[in-house]
Scaffold this active site. Structure first.
Site, short mmCIF file in Angstrom:
data_model
loop_
_atom_site.label_atom_id
_atom_site.label_comp_id
_atom_site.label_asym_id
_atom_site.label_seq_id
_atom_site.Cartn_x
_atom_site.Cartn_y
_atom_site.Cartn_z
N GLU A 1 -11.65 -3.90 -2.97
CA GLU A 1 -10.72 -2.86 -3.43
C GLU A 1 -10.45 -3.04 -4.92
OE1 GLU A 1 -7.22 -3.46 -0.85
OE2 GLU A 1 -8.61 -4.37 0.53
N HIS B 1 0.80 -1.23 0.00
CA HIS B 1 0.00 0.00 0.00
C HIS B 1 0.84 1.28 0.00
CE1 HIS B 1 -3.47 -2.46 0.31
NE2 HIS B 1 -3.56 -2.56 1.61
N HIS C 1 -9.91 1.74 0.67
CA HIS C 1 -9.82 0.59 1.56
C HIS C 1 -10.94 0.53 2.61
CE1 HIS C 1 -7.88 -2.53 3.87
NE2 HIS C 1 -6.78 -2.48 3.15
C1 BGC Z 1 -4.58 -6.52 1.99
C2 BGC Z 1 -4.30 -7.27 3.27
C3 BGC Z 1 -3.69 -6.33 4.26
C4 BGC Z 1 -4.64 -5.18 4.48
C5 BGC Z 1 -4.05 -4.16 5.40
C6 BGC Z 1 -5.51 -5.39 2.30
O1 BGC Z 1 -5.72 -4.63 1.15
O2 BGC Z 1 -5.14 -7.34 1.02
O3 BGC Z 1 -3.43 -8.34 3.03
O4 BGC Z 1 -3.43 -6.98 5.49
O5 BGC Z 1 -4.91 -4.55 3.26
O6 BGC Z 1 -5.05 -3.30 5.81
#
Ligand code: BGC
Length: 342
Positions: free
Chosen positions: A308, A95, A170
């Protein structure tokens, strides 16, 4: 005047839908939606106040980038040069890194948008070298709401040097509005005949694309989330639930419905439309109830479902995955619509 992290803004329509977000991370704070009987409830997993949200899980409801999801070892080669990003999730980059876009204070401006009851423009300049990504990236995100109960997120970006990009949002939804309950009984449909399996050695995808047919990953017809998360399928066991990227069928045709989530009890539903090739479905597997969220309810695994829209994890390292490269003179464009039904 630049915004403060705690500044918050609200989108409203004439049917009782109300969405509050903060300048910090552009994070959604609450999403209030009526039920079939008109009972308005917050369907967004998270925290009661912006202040609490800023002390909590900083991915909740936030805009993620420059590259949402994982890049193996934070490394990729672009135009013959190796780029080394930071590693903030086990062996991988997740991210956008240690200080991704979810941790920036975005500039927010209310705008008029045709056919919408509310709209805001969020902007951010990510400098050249930000988290080691090359190129200055100018990002614009438009949040809008209309009376068809469509919450639209439009992402646009331009870069000064070639870079990789994958922006997403998210939010975890629990359409029951009772955030102390699990979302396992929600019915999920995915317009996806394939998914990108997780390679246990990499902790993300390795270029493989697999069929969902005959596996618990098959959501081509709606079924309870519990059918999958409680199965003994190795891909699910490995991450204790769903945390997978699904390949949206016919994605090249433009804005299409990628997913539908329904809460059978309240009658609330959520349709997700996008022009992106993938959708990460995450059931909050790493939560363990130790943290308190809205109304003091423990944030536990399967408390909500995150849908997402994005390109595939680790795409910069796999030519058979969608192209994540943005070059100067080109514009990154991504649209995601969360459409509520009640
Ligand atoms: C991911 C997860 C991660 C999470 C963190 C998600 O988008 O797929 O693996 O732990 O984000 O907030």
């Amino acid at each position: 005047m630049p915004n403060k992290a705690t500044d918050s803004f609200t989108l409203k329509n004439n049917n009782g839908v109300e969405i509050k977000f903060a300048a910090h991370g552009g994070r959604l704070i609450s999403v209030k939606v009526p039920s079939v009987t008109g009972e308005i409830a917050d369907v967004l997993v998270g925290y009661d106040t912006v202040e609490e949200a800023l002390n909590g899980d900083l991915f909740f409801g936030a805009l993620c980038g420059r590259y949402a999801n994982r890049i193996v070892k934070g490394q990729y080669v672009l135009d013959g040069k190796t780029v080394q990003l930071d590693v903030n999730n086990g062996p991988n980059h997740l991210h956008g890194g240690v200080e991704g876009f979810n941790q920036r204070v975005w500039n927010v401006e209310e705008i008029d948008k045709d056919g919408c009851t509310s709209a805001f423009k969020l902007t951010l300049v990510s400098p050249d070298g930000d988290q080691n990504y090359p190129g200055e990236l100018k990002v614009k995100v438009v949040y809008s709401l209309n009376d068809r109960n469509e919450f639209k997120i439009e992402y646009l970006a331009e870069t000064s040097k070639p870079t990789v990009i994958n922006l997403t949002s998210h939010p975890y939804f629990n359409l029951s509005g009772d955030l102390s309950k699990s979302a396992e009984d929600h019915l999920l449909m995915l317009n996806a005949k394939q998914f990108t399996p997780i390679d246990p050695a990499l902790e993300t995808c390795n270029g493989e694309i697999a069929d969902v047919k005959g596996t618990p990953m098959d959501f081509t017809s709606e079924k309870p989330v519990s059918d999958a998360v409680n199965s003994s399928f190795d891909q699910i066991k490995m991450v204790d639930g769903l945390d997978h990227n699904f390949v949206i069928s016919d994605a090249e045709e433009g804005l299409i419905r990628a997913a539908t989530l329904k809460d059978p009890k309240s009658g609330r539903s959520l349709e997700v439309y996008t022009d992106q090739p993938g959708i990460q479905v995450y059931t909050g597997n790493h939560f363990d109830g130790s943290e308190k969220g809205k109304g003091g309810a423990p944030i536990d695994k399967y408390c909500g479902v995150a849908l997402e829209t994005q390109i595939f994890p680790n795409s910069p390292n796999h030519e058979n995955y969608p192209d994540a490269v943005l070059r100067p003179g080109k514009e990154y464009q991504h649209t995601c619509i969360y459409k509520f039904g009640f």
